[in-house]
Design an enzyme around this catalytic site. Structure first.
Site, PDB file in Angstrom:
ATOM      1  CE1 TYR A 146      -3.641   2.394   0.633  1.00  0.00           C
ATOM      2  CE2 TYR A 146      -2.353   3.384   2.395  1.00  0.00           C
ATOM      3  CZ  TYR A 146      -3.314   3.482   1.611  1.00  0.00           C
ATOM      4  OH  TYR A 146      -4.154   4.447   1.646  1.00  0.00           O
ATOM      5  CG  ASP A 241       6.000   3.540   0.903  1.00  0.00           C
ATOM      6  OD1 ASP A 241       6.411   4.400   1.668  1.00  0.00           O
ATOM      7  OD2 ASP A 241       4.731   3.307   0.278  1.00  0.00           O
ATOM      8  CE  LYS A 281       2.075   4.895   8.435  1.00  0.00           C
ATOM      9  NZ  LYS A 281       0.974   5.686   8.590  1.00  0.00           N
TER      10      LYS A 281
END
Length: 443
Positions: A146, A241, A281
């Site tokens: 994702y 990612d 994050k």
């Protein structure tokens, strides 16, 4: 004793009348486990407190950012000082420079980064940059990875090993998803076969450094290096990612673990590092902040120096960058062994409890990040992850919640720990596990 949820239920009912599904991010709705999502009123250290006065040990950590714990004094002080000077300027400020310098110093291949406001924005921008730099349009991603709700990446695999994908979400035009090819994760042979047939069309391969959005499914040894080799041979870019793993898996993210360079020291893969990285994050410390970056020659394609346009009103926000910088400065070398020890303690206790009840399960790791799959055998792909007993996880989840432990409300998510987890919190987890394991074992 059943915990009171009247306040959360009332808020959920109110929310559903003005917010689609009652939530602003789908997993929060508890659809994966059932029941009433808890509306949190406050958080401190390792603990969440909901609007009904219930307290929970937090093993979600805002999906990763709260690595130091909630309302950490150093981060709170930095945010308070920054907010006192103004919330947003719409101009450059020193904080964004300092945060960019900290990120570049931690990941050896990085030369420049551009700050944005979300992980989705980071991956979207990295893809645009890759297409602009290569002059190609096709992107390769992996099933179960994702990368945010970018149109081109909300795609599922069709029949066969490599088929142009159909949209995986209403509202995504086939033309957007049609430029994306989805391959099975950890299948290097499928990548090689695709590039042999269509390598000249492919702008980039994007991969979660160590996937966490189907549960933790690390790349098999040599997989990342293989991706680097194949993309380099065909003039495509490799995008890693690290929105989830960045500065969480180690001081320099998954890159540091896989290359053995946990600090900011030279090292890397035999064939070279990925071309671009995305982060989020942890680097925002709980505020909306993310980044993408890579070699200076690639980043030079971005406006204002180059033709690839990317912008954001709140990019480099002074309060968000203050929180991110304070958080990263608290993520010292000695933090990560502590987190791993805490995570192992929790995972071992959970595994023992589940084993005692005969519940099939497997634990998989990415640094201190871990997932417990309710199935036997190694999970190496999205198909493997889906072949688990999600109903058993739902029963386990609710029993843990009743015991004062807030787990991810989905069997396909990561368990996160923070440095604030003390013996009191661990005792609460241990006490909740036997009943939760029995619940998981029940028909």
């Amino acid at each position: 004793m059943t915990l009171s949820t009247h306040g959360s239920q009332d808020l959920f009912d109110r929310a559903r009348s003005v917010i689609p599904g009652g939530v602003n991010s789908p997993v929060r709705a508890f659809r994966g486990v059932g029941g009433v999502p808890r509306f949190i009123d406050s958080a401190q250290g390792a603990w969440l407190s909901d609007v009904d006065g219930n307290r929970y040990v937090d093993l979600v950590c805002s999906w990763g950012p709260m690595i130091l714990g909630h309302a950490h004094p150093d981060v709170l002080a930095a945010v308070t000082e920054a907010a006192g000077k103004g919330f947003s300027f719409g101009t450059p400020s020193e904080n964004e420079v300092a945060l960019a310098e900290e990120i570049v110093a931690r990941v050896e291949p990085l030369e420049q980064v551009r700050l944005v406001s979300s992980g989705t924005e980071a991956t979207m921008s990295a893809l645009r940059l890759a297409r602009g730099a290569t002059g190609r349009s096709v992107v390769v991603k992996f099933a179960g990875n994702y990368h945010g709700h970018v149109d081109a990446l909300l795609a599922q695999a069709g029949s066969g090993v490599a088929t142009f994908a159909l949209p995986d979400s209403a509202g995504v035009p086939a033309s957007a998803a049609g430029e994306t090819i989805v391959l099975p994760y950890n299948d290097l042979a499928a990548v090689e076969e695709l590039f042999a047939a269509r390598g000249e069309e492919i702008a980039a391969v994007i991969t979660e450094a160590s996937p966490g959005n189907m549960g933790v499914v690390p790349p098999e040894p040599g997989f990342t290096q293989g991706l680097r080799r194949v993309t380099a041979e065909h003039g495509a870019l490799l995008i890693s990612d690290e929105v989830m793993t960045g500065f969480r898996a180690s001081r320099s993210g998954w890159y540091g673990l896989e290359t053995g360079t946990k600090g900011a020291h030279p090292g890397g893969y035999e064939g070279g590092a990925p071309d671009l990285f995305t982060f989020g994050k942890v680097m925002g410390g709980g505020f909306p902040a993310a980044a993408f970056g890579g070699r200076a020659d690639l980043m030079a394609h971005l406006a204002p120096d180059g033709p690839v346009y990317q912008a954001g009103t709140l990019s480099g926000n002074p309060v968000a960058t203050a929180a991110g910088l304070a958080t990263l400065r608290g993520c010292t070398e000695d933090l990560y062994p502590r987190l791993e020890t805490t995570a192992r303690t929790i995972a071992d206790a959970a595994s023992a409890a589940l084993g005692a009840e005969g519940v099939a399960h497997r634990v998989q790791w990415a640094g201190s990040m871990f997932s417990i799959f309710f199935r036997e055998g190694q999970v190496r792909s999205f198909d493997d992850a889906q072949a688990q007993d999600t109903a058993a996880y739902g029963r386990f989840f609710h029993a843990m919640l009743e015991g004062g432990v807030h787990l991810p409300p989905s069997a396909f998510e990561v368990w996160f720990v923070s440095d604030a987890l003390d013996e009191s919190a661990l005792d609460t987890i241990r006490a909740a596990l036997p009943a939760a394991a029995k619940a998981a074992a029940s028909a």
